[in-house]
Design a protein around this motif. Structure first.
Motif, PDB file in Angstrom:
ATOM      1  N   ASN A  79       0.824  -1.220   0.000  1.00 24.69           N
ATOM      2  CA  ASN A  79       0.000   0.000   0.000  1.00 24.69           C
ATOM      3  C   ASN A  79       0.853   1.263   0.000  1.00 24.69           C
ATOM      4  O   ASN A  79       0.760   2.099   0.883  1.00 24.69           O
ATOM      5  CB  ASN A  79      -0.952  -0.008   1.203  1.00 24.69           C
ATOM      6  N   GLU A  80       1.705   1.362  -1.007  1.00 23.95           N
ATOM      7  CA  GLU A  80       2.626   2.508  -1.106  1.00 23.95           C
ATOM      8  C   GLU A  80       2.322   3.347  -2.331  1.00 23.95           C
ATOM      9  O   GLU A  80       3.230   3.937  -2.927  1.00 23.95           O
ATOM     10  CB  GLU A  80       4.084   2.009  -1.155  1.00 23.95           C
ATOM     11  N   GLN A  81       1.059   3.429  -2.736  1.00 26.99           N
ATOM     12  CA  GLN A  81       0.723   4.157  -3.971  1.00 26.99           C
ATOM     13  C   GLN A  81       1.216   5.604  -3.955  1.00 26.99           C
ATOM     14  O   GLN A  81       1.596   6.143  -4.990  1.00 26.99           O
ATOM     15  CB  GLN A  81      -0.778   4.123  -4.237  1.00 26.99           C
ATOM     16  N   ASP A 119       5.153  -6.665  -4.694  1.00 26.37           N
ATOM     17  CA  ASP A 119       3.885  -6.097  -4.240  1.00 26.37           C
ATOM     18  C   ASP A 119       3.301  -7.091  -3.229  1.00 26.37           C
ATOM     19  O   ASP A 119       2.858  -8.176  -3.587  1.00 26.37           O
ATOM     20  CB  ASP A 119       2.935  -5.901  -5.423  1.00 26.37           C
ATOM     21  N   ASP A 120       3.355  -6.690  -1.964  1.00 21.06           N
ATOM     22  CA  ASP A 120       2.986  -7.606  -0.877  1.00 21.06           C
ATOM     23  C   ASP A 120       1.466  -7.547  -0.615  1.00 21.06           C
ATOM     24  O   ASP A 120       1.032  -7.187   0.468  1.00 21.06           O
ATOM     25  CB  ASP A 120       3.781  -7.213   0.380  1.00 21.06           C
ATOM     26  N   GLY A 121       0.698  -7.886  -1.640  1.00 17.26           N
ATOM     27  CA  GLY A 121      -0.755  -7.931  -1.485  1.00 17.26           C
ATOM     28  C   GLY A 121      -1.379  -6.571  -1.228  1.00 17.26           C
ATOM     29  O   GLY A 121      -2.328  -6.464  -0.444  1.00 17.26           O
ATOM     30  N   GLY A 146       2.975   4.373   8.024  1.00 21.75           N
ATOM     31  CA  GLY A 146       3.809   3.245   8.441  1.00 21.75           C
ATOM     32  C   GLY A 146       2.939   2.025   8.676  1.00 21.75           C
ATOM     33  O   GLY A 146       1.789   2.151   9.086  1.00 21.75           O
ATOM     34  N   LYS A 147       3.507   0.844   8.409  1.00 27.00           N
ATOM     35  CA  LYS A 147       2.714  -0.382   8.532  1.00 27.00           C
ATOM     36  C   LYS A 147       2.982  -1.119   9.842  1.00 27.00           C
ATOM     37  O   LYS A 147       2.376  -2.128  10.126  1.00 27.00           O
ATOM     38  CB  LYS A 147       3.024  -1.339   7.356  1.00 27.00           C
ATOM     39  N   PHE A 148       3.965  -0.617  10.612  1.00 31.85           N
ATOM     40  CA  PHE A 148       4.312  -1.324  11.840  1.00 31.85           C
ATOM     41  C   PHE A 148       3.843  -0.557  13.068  1.00 31.85           C
ATOM     42  O   PHE A 148       4.514   0.334  13.567  1.00 31.85           O
ATOM     43  CB  PHE A 148       5.825  -1.575  11.899  1.00 31.85           C
TER      44      PHE A 148
HETATM   45  N1  UDP Z   1       5.955  -3.634   3.901  1.00 33.20           N
HETATM   46  C1  UDP Z   1       5.603  -4.814   3.251  1.00 33.20           C
HETATM   47  N2  UDP Z   1       4.670  -5.620   3.849  1.00 33.20           N
HETATM   48  C2  UDP Z   1       4.087  -5.326   5.044  1.00 33.20           C
HETATM   49  C3  UDP Z   1       4.487  -4.136   5.710  1.00 33.20           C
HETATM   50  C4  UDP Z   1       5.431  -3.318   5.117  1.00 33.20           C
HETATM   51  O1  UDP Z   1       6.107  -5.103   2.179  1.00 33.20           O
HETATM   52  O2  UDP Z   1       3.245  -6.100   5.507  1.00 33.20           O
HETATM   53  C5  UDP Z   1       6.952  -2.742   3.270  1.00 33.20           C
HETATM   54  C6  UDP Z   1       6.519  -1.295   3.122  1.00 33.20           C
HETATM   55  O3  UDP Z   1       5.785  -1.084   1.949  1.00 33.20           O
HETATM   56  C7  UDP Z   1       7.838  -0.562   3.116  1.00 33.20           C
HETATM   57  C8  UDP Z   1       8.713  -1.418   4.057  1.00 33.20           C
HETATM   58  O4  UDP Z   1       8.084  -2.695   4.114  1.00 33.20           O
HETATM   59  O5  UDP Z   1       8.443  -0.542   1.839  1.00 33.20           O
HETATM   60  C9  UDP Z   1       8.827  -0.810   5.445  1.00 33.20           C
HETATM   61  O6  UDP Z   1       7.538  -0.593   5.990  1.00 33.20           O
HETATM   62  P1  UDP Z   1       7.223   0.638   6.961  1.00 33.20           P
HETATM   63  O7  UDP Z   1       7.741   1.884   6.348  1.00 33.20           O
HETATM   64  O8  UDP Z   1       5.776   0.597   7.291  1.00 33.20           O
HETATM   65  O9  UDP Z   1       8.070   0.236   8.230  1.00 33.20           O
HETATM   66  P2  UDP Z   1       8.948   1.167   9.205  1.00 33.20           P
HETATM   67  O10 UDP Z   1       9.717   2.121   8.347  1.00 33.20           O
HETATM   68  O11 UDP Z   1       7.970   1.844  10.078  1.00 33.20           O
HETATM   69  O12 UDP Z   1       9.821   0.198   9.923  1.00 33.20           O
END
Ligand code: UDP
Ligand code: MG
Length: 321
Positions: A27-29, A56-58, A219-221
């Motif tokens: 989800n990085e559009q 592309d992780d779904g 962010g995804k985390f």
């Molecule tokens: N990402 C992914 N699958 C997931 C979660 C994140 O491929 O289930 C990718 C996301 O698109 C990004 C990278 O992992 O390119 C880091 O994610 P994020 O920026 O949310 O993490 P943070 O920088 O907070 O550690």
């Protein structure tokens, strides 16, 4: 898939790809266009053959569509679309499996890992290193709580595990083909990539960089996902949490024996002392708590053993472009 060489502006087609950029997208559009806008000039400046493996992780937004649009003008893109969201660790594994370059650089799609650092990684690797870590010299882009919890995690992990994770390093790093092959040969399915990267060893160096703020999107985390990632890391690389219970048990047994002896002697000398409700209740509750914690930790490991023995694949590819 042929790579493209641009030496002094000349395009060549070459099967020997020197550099693979591996990037997971979930989800990085909002970041796709900006990401390539910054990545391509950097790669062009390197004068080497390269490919960009996008996983592309779904994604449920327009990420895949945007990636396919970029590919129309930039055939160096390899787009691997997973059948659902498998998580960053699995997406990275897929990226490593599909990359063919002699050197591989995993990088985040949100531009927190600046592409401009790539030439420094390559330059350091040219000195003869198999792995070059990109170390965050400041984590101002992270929240205070994330910095604190990350610090705590690294300290605790490195205290109990023989695989010492380098502090302030994410997945952004350069690894060469031998390292990638070593990782690919590991049969485990539940992978904690930071640990796996470190566990395989090889000649390691590092460079410093400043981690930027997320370019767009969210962010995804979240806290819960990070907590689970930390548990994955600790249980993947240490059995200390399992073994510690024998020592705690021994300690409690020792204390109980001493306390029991005192009570016995007191009873023999002074007779039966009826009050004892509070100490009885406290010791039952205390031991009950200790036992539940130890069972919970056993459960953590058993859960992971269960997931491993099922031997499900790390990811499923829906389409390759
Ligand atoms: N990402 C992914 N699958 C997931 C979660 C994140 O491929 O289930 C990718 C996301 O698109 C990004 C990278 O992992 O390119 C880091 O994610 P994020 O920026 O949310 O993490 P943070 O920088 O907070 O550690
Ligand atoms: Mg990020």
């Amino acid at each position: 898939m042929p790579g493209r060489t641009r030496v002094c502006g000349v395009n060549k087609v070459n099967n020997d790809i020197e550099l693979s950029i591996v990037c997971p997208f979930y989800n990085e559009q909002d970041n796709v266009a900006e990401f390539f806008k910054r990545l391509f000039p950097v790669l062009e400046s390197l004068s080497c053959t390269y490919e960009i493996v996008c996983i592309d992780d779904g994604s449920t937004d327009e990420t895949l569509k945007s990636l396919l649009e970029v590919k129309q003008t930039e055939p160096v893109l390899k787009i691997i679309s997973l059948s659902r969201n498998f998580g960053k660790e699995s997406a990275l594994s897929a990226g490593l499996d599909f990359s063919v370059g002699n050197r591989i650089i995993p990088i985040d799609a949100d531009l927190q890992d600046p592409p401009e650092v790539i030439p420094e990684l390559v330059e350091e690797a040219n000195k003869g290193f198999d792995v070059v870590l990109a170390k965050r010299i400041d984590r101002d882009s992270d929240t205070v709580s994330k910095r604190f919890s990350a610090g705590l995690f690294y300290k605790f992990h490195n205290m109990i595990s023989r695989t010492k994770l380098p502090e302030n390093c994410g997945d952004f790093r350069l690894i060469n083909r031998s390292v990638a092959n070593a990782i690919a040969s590991l049969p485990e399915n539940q992978r904690f990539m930071k640990g796996v990267f470190t566990w395989v060893g090889f000649k390691v160096s590092s460079i410093d960089y400043t981690r930027e703020k997320r370019s767009g999107g969210v962010g995804k985390f979240g806290a819960w996902k990070l907590w689970n990632l930390a548990l994955d890391g600790i249980t993947s690389f240490s059995t200390a949490p399992l073994r510690v219970w024998s020592y705690i048990g021994l300690l409690i047994a020792g204390l109980t024996f001493t306390y029991g002896s005192i009570i016995l002697i007191k009873t023999l000398i002074y007779g039966v002392d009826v009050p004892g409700y509070a100490s009885l209740l406290l010791s039952i509750l205390f031991l009950g708590g200790i036992q539940l914690i130890s069972i919970g930790i056993l459960g953590e490991y058993i859960g992971r053993v269960y997931l491993e023995v099922k031997s499900r694949p790390k990811y499923i590819v829906a389409s390759e472009n």
